[in-house]
Design an enzyme around this catalytic site. Structure first.
Site, PDB file in Angstrom:
ATOM      1  N   GLU A   1       8.163   1.951   5.115  1.00  0.00           N
ATOM      2  CA  GLU A   1       8.069   0.807   6.160  1.00  0.00           C
ATOM      3  C   GLU A   1       9.198  -0.542   5.902  1.00  0.00           C
ATOM      4  O   GLU A   1       9.666  -0.847   7.023  1.00  0.00           O
ATOM      5  CB  GLU A   1       6.750  -0.019   6.003  1.00  0.00           C
ATOM      6  CG  GLU A   1       5.459   1.116   6.696  1.00  0.00           C
ATOM      7  CD  GLU A   1       4.779   1.755   5.351  1.00  0.00           C
ATOM      8  OE1 GLU A   1       3.885   2.466   5.604  1.00  0.00           O
ATOM      9  OE2 GLU A   1       5.499   1.768   4.210  1.00  0.00           O
TER      10      GLU A   1
ATOM     11  N   PHE B   1     -11.353  -0.657   4.008  1.00  0.00           N
ATOM     12  CA  PHE B   1     -10.278   0.086   3.549  1.00  0.00           C
ATOM     13  C   PHE B   1      -9.137  -0.210   4.255  1.00  0.00           C
ATOM     14  O   PHE B   1      -8.909  -0.149   5.478  1.00  0.00           O
ATOM     15  CB  PHE B   1     -10.528   1.519   3.757  1.00  0.00           C
ATOM     16  CG  PHE B   1      -9.628   2.531   3.419  1.00  0.00           C
ATOM     17  CD1 PHE B   1      -9.207   2.512   1.997  1.00  0.00           C
ATOM     18  CD2 PHE B   1      -8.935   3.202   4.252  1.00  0.00           C
ATOM     19  CE1 PHE B   1      -8.247   3.536   1.588  1.00  0.00           C
ATOM     20  CE2 PHE B   1      -7.986   4.013   3.858  1.00  0.00           C
ATOM     21  CZ  PHE B   1      -7.630   4.298   2.391  1.00  0.00           C
ATOM     22  N   GLN B   2      -7.848  -0.482   3.452  1.00  0.00           N
ATOM     23  CA  GLN B   2      -6.676  -0.898   3.802  1.00  0.00           C
ATOM     24  C   GLN B   2      -6.543  -2.155   4.714  1.00  0.00           C
ATOM     25  O   GLN B   2      -5.931  -2.307   5.589  1.00  0.00           O
ATOM     26  CB  GLN B   2      -6.109   0.229   4.672  1.00  0.00           C
ATOM     27  CG  GLN B   2      -5.666   1.415   3.807  1.00  0.00           C
ATOM     28  CD  GLN B   2      -4.778   2.483   4.361  1.00  0.00           C
ATOM     29  OE1 GLN B   2      -4.794   2.828   5.483  1.00  0.00           O
ATOM     30  NE2 GLN B   2      -3.756   2.985   3.348  1.00  0.00           N
TER      31      GLN B   2
ATOM     32  N   LYS C   1      -7.632  -1.651  15.220  1.00  0.00           N
ATOM     33  CA  LYS C   1      -7.848  -0.332  15.940  1.00  0.00           C
ATOM     34  C   LYS C   1      -8.517  -0.070  17.056  1.00  0.00           C
ATOM     35  O   LYS C   1      -7.926   0.487  18.116  1.00  0.00           O
ATOM     36  CB  LYS C   1      -8.497   0.662  14.805  1.00  0.00           C
ATOM     37  CG  LYS C   1      -8.382   2.076  15.143  1.00  0.00           C
ATOM     38  CD  LYS C   1      -9.091   3.071  14.246  1.00  0.00           C
ATOM     39  CE  LYS C   1      -9.174   4.374  14.606  1.00  0.00           C
ATOM     40  NZ  LYS C   1      -9.784   5.284  13.474  1.00  0.00           N
TER      41      LYS C   1
ATOM     42  N   MET D   1      25.584  -8.211  -9.849  1.00  0.00           N
ATOM     43  CA  MET D   1      25.568  -9.414  -9.692  1.00  0.00           C
ATOM     44  C   MET D   1      24.419 -10.226 -10.839  1.00  0.00           C
ATOM     45  O   MET D   1      24.961 -11.179 -11.606  1.00  0.00           O
ATOM     46  CB  MET D   1      24.983 -10.047  -8.520  1.00  0.00           C
ATOM     47  CG  MET D   1      25.105 -11.517  -8.247  1.00  0.00           C
ATOM     48  SD  MET D   1      26.720 -12.254  -8.489  1.00  0.00           S
ATOM     49  CE  MET D   1      27.523 -11.555  -6.853  1.00  0.00           C
TER      50      MET D   1
END
Length: 587
Positions: free
Chosen positions: A53, A115-116, A165, A480
């Site tokens: 993502e 959940f999630q 959802k 760096m």
């Protein structure tokens, strides 16, 4: 279709995106997004499945920076949303207009640690221009339309939408005639006339003017006005990292980039100027160095569309809030009129002095060394592509070598993560840029450390036949960080060596992507030209000298306190009279 009709929330999202001109999105599905993805299945919206993502957000960002349009990315709830966060923050720091759509658990479960579930609104509030949570399907058209307007107006930036959802599944009466209403959001476009007049007088009375051009020049499409203003007042132009490409770097008045990793001539000339005209720049610490030592001899005019940036880091003498293009147009008109009325305008030696000093500060870029010097690699990259080609960079030494040595002439052709300094930006940003402008050659210049963070998206460029070329500057160090350890920590190299794996050529080939290795002077140009001509996604593993460092200003120091570069002896000019520009210019 115009009028009122029933549809589901998921359908409304796709229709609303398409109504805003969106034809491609970068995303990664998940459970709570299944209703939306079921609609995407039957739509003509192009969806590019990234392999992480974060890459979706960076690809949307690259799409936006290259095209000037809003880029769109999608991720599911919970870890999908948190993986988008790095890319959203990158876009926020660099004022890049993206829309990030994150799935969410159903409205009845929000707040129950389902959940999630994650608080996407809370997470993204500090790193977005605005965010929304759609709690009813009929809110979707207004949210999408408002998001695009907010993202790409005023100072651009990311907008996030939290999408439960059940809202995607809910049916409602869709109305095409929706009009956005955003009370309190009215970005100032025109500069105040009195401030324009003050700035004009200050500029006309200066003898050693310099323009500092930031990313706001590119975002407002005002490079033409920048050129006109520079030539009108005969002022050299230096840029920030985000402003690179806003002014052609091969122009006699160009000084290159300013700051910690900037050109010596730019740092020195800004230190000596008596009037600094700052446009679309937020005065980041990487640009100013020690603020107490920054441009101490100069009166400062600061032009920015975001009033919050004016006076935030550097005190200014003449603040002007407004769009860079509109304000510069007014300044040009005002200064031009006054110059015609002022017969006492004198010419001087400021530009000649700057030009001579610039020649003395020209960096060496040609080397025959093995391992390759990065300067030579960048010279060969520049010689391999035209000025319309797009280059993206990752973050670290590779980024600063490119910013320092790669000549840019055209806006939106040099894309880099500035404010957040996000490792892993370069490759997915190149994917987005190539999707936005498929006729343009796109080359990503990455460090080996940053590329390893996103290398899985080699699968994306192969699957969707996106022919970007990735040049991995391979020194097996987190470059760096290692440079700072060498310069400031007594060479105590704590956990910055990457080891000897992987073999980048074999890694590319394992994804079905062409892999090449470059080790000697002359090979880079030949290999890059061949890769671009092939029309296939290609990775070029470039073996560079691990001991090479770029001169820099140590943190907390003034811009003239450069380490790692030879000292230039010169006479500092005294009173240098203002030099009037030529009456006409063909540039």
């Amino acid at each position: 279709m115009i009028g009122s009709f029933f549809m589901k929330g998921g359908e409304a999202i796709i229709k609303s995106l398409q109504d805003q001109g969106v034809d491609v999105v970068f995303g990664y599905p998940g459970g709570v997004l299944l209703p939306l993805y079921d609609v995407i299945y039957d739509s003509d919206l192009k969806h590019i499945l990234v392999r992480h993502e974060q890459c979706a957000a960076h690809a949307a960002d690259g799409y936006a920076r290259a095209s000037g349009k809003v880029g769109v990315c999608i991720g599911t709830s919970g870890p999908g949303a948190t993986n988008l966060v790095t890319g959203i923050a990158t876009a926020y720091m660099d004022s890049s207009p993206i829309l990030a759509i994150a799935g969410q658990v159903s409205t009845g479960l929000i707040g129950n640690d389902a959940f999630q579930e994650v608080d996407t609104l809370g997470l993204t509030m500090p790193i977005t221009k605005h965010n929304f949570q759609a709690m009813q399907a009929d809110e979707i058209p207004g949210i999408i339309k408002s998001s695009f307007y907010i993202a790409n107006s005023g100072r651009p930036g990311p907008v996030a939408i939290d999408l439960p959802k059940d809202v995607q599944q809910e049916e409602f009466d869709y109305d095409d005639e929706f009009k956005i209403d955003l009370p309190g959001y009215k970005p100032t476009q025109k500069g105040h006339p009195l401030q324009i007049k003050k700035a004009s007088n200050l500029i006309l009375n200066s003898k050693k003017p310099v323009i500092l051009a930031g990313g706001g020049i590119i975002l407002s499409n005002s490079s033409e006005e920048l050129m006109t203003l520079s030539q009108l007042i005969n002022a050299p132009v230096t840029t920030t990292l985000m402003g690179k490409g806003s002014f052609p770097e091969d122009h006699p008045l160009s000084l290159g980039m300013l700051g910690m990793h900037g050109r010596k001539v730019a740092n020195m000339v800004v230190d000596e100027c008596d009037c600094l005209i700052v446009i679309g720049c937020r005065f980041s610490d990487r640009t100013t160095g020690d603020v107490d030592k920054f441009a101490q001899k100069a009166k400062i005019v600061h032009i920015d569309v975001d009033p919050a940036e004016i006076g935030k880091n550097i005190p200014v003498d003449v603040p002007i809030v407004g769009d860079a293009k509109i304000v510069m147009s007014s300044l040009i008109k005002n200064i031009g009129k006054q110059k015609k009325e002022d017969e006492k305008a004198t010419t001087g030696k400021w530009s000649e002095y700057v030009s001579d000093f610039k020649i003395n500060c020209m960096p060496r870029i040609s080397f025959e060394d093995v391992p390759l010097k990065p300067q030579q690699v960048i010279k060969e990259i520049r010689d391999s592509i035209d000025y319309e080609s797009i280059v993206t960079t990752d973050v670290g030494q590779n980024q600063m070598w490119m910013a320092h040595y790669f000549t840019s002439k055209i806006p939106r052709t040099f894309l880099s993560s500035g404010g957040l300094g996000t490792m892993g930006f370069g490759f997915p940003a190149a994917i987005g840029a190539k999707v936005a402008l498929p006729e343009s050659d796109v080359v990503a210049v990455c460090g080996d450390g940053g590329f390893l963070m996103v290398c899985q998206d080699l699968a994306t460029v192969k699957e969707y036949d996106i022919p970007v070329v990735v040049c991995v500057l391979d020194n097996r160090y987190l470059g760096m960080v290692a440079q700072w350890q060498k310069l400031f920590y007594d060479e105590r190299m704590s956990h910055t060596h990457l080891g000897e794996v992987p073999d980048f050529v074999k890694l590319a080939e394992s994804f079905g992507v062409q892999g090449e290795r470059v080790e000697r002077p002359g090979e880079m140009e030949e290999t890059l030209k061949k890769a671009l001509k092939s029309g296939e996604p290609t990775l070029i593993d470039v073996i560079i000298d691990p001991d090479e460092i770029l001169p820099m200003v140590p943190p907390g120091c003034g811009l003239t306190e450069i380490v790692g570069e030879y000292k230039i002896e010169r006479e500092v000019p005294g009173e240098i009279p203002y030099q009037a520009p030529a009456k006409e210019s063909g540039d």
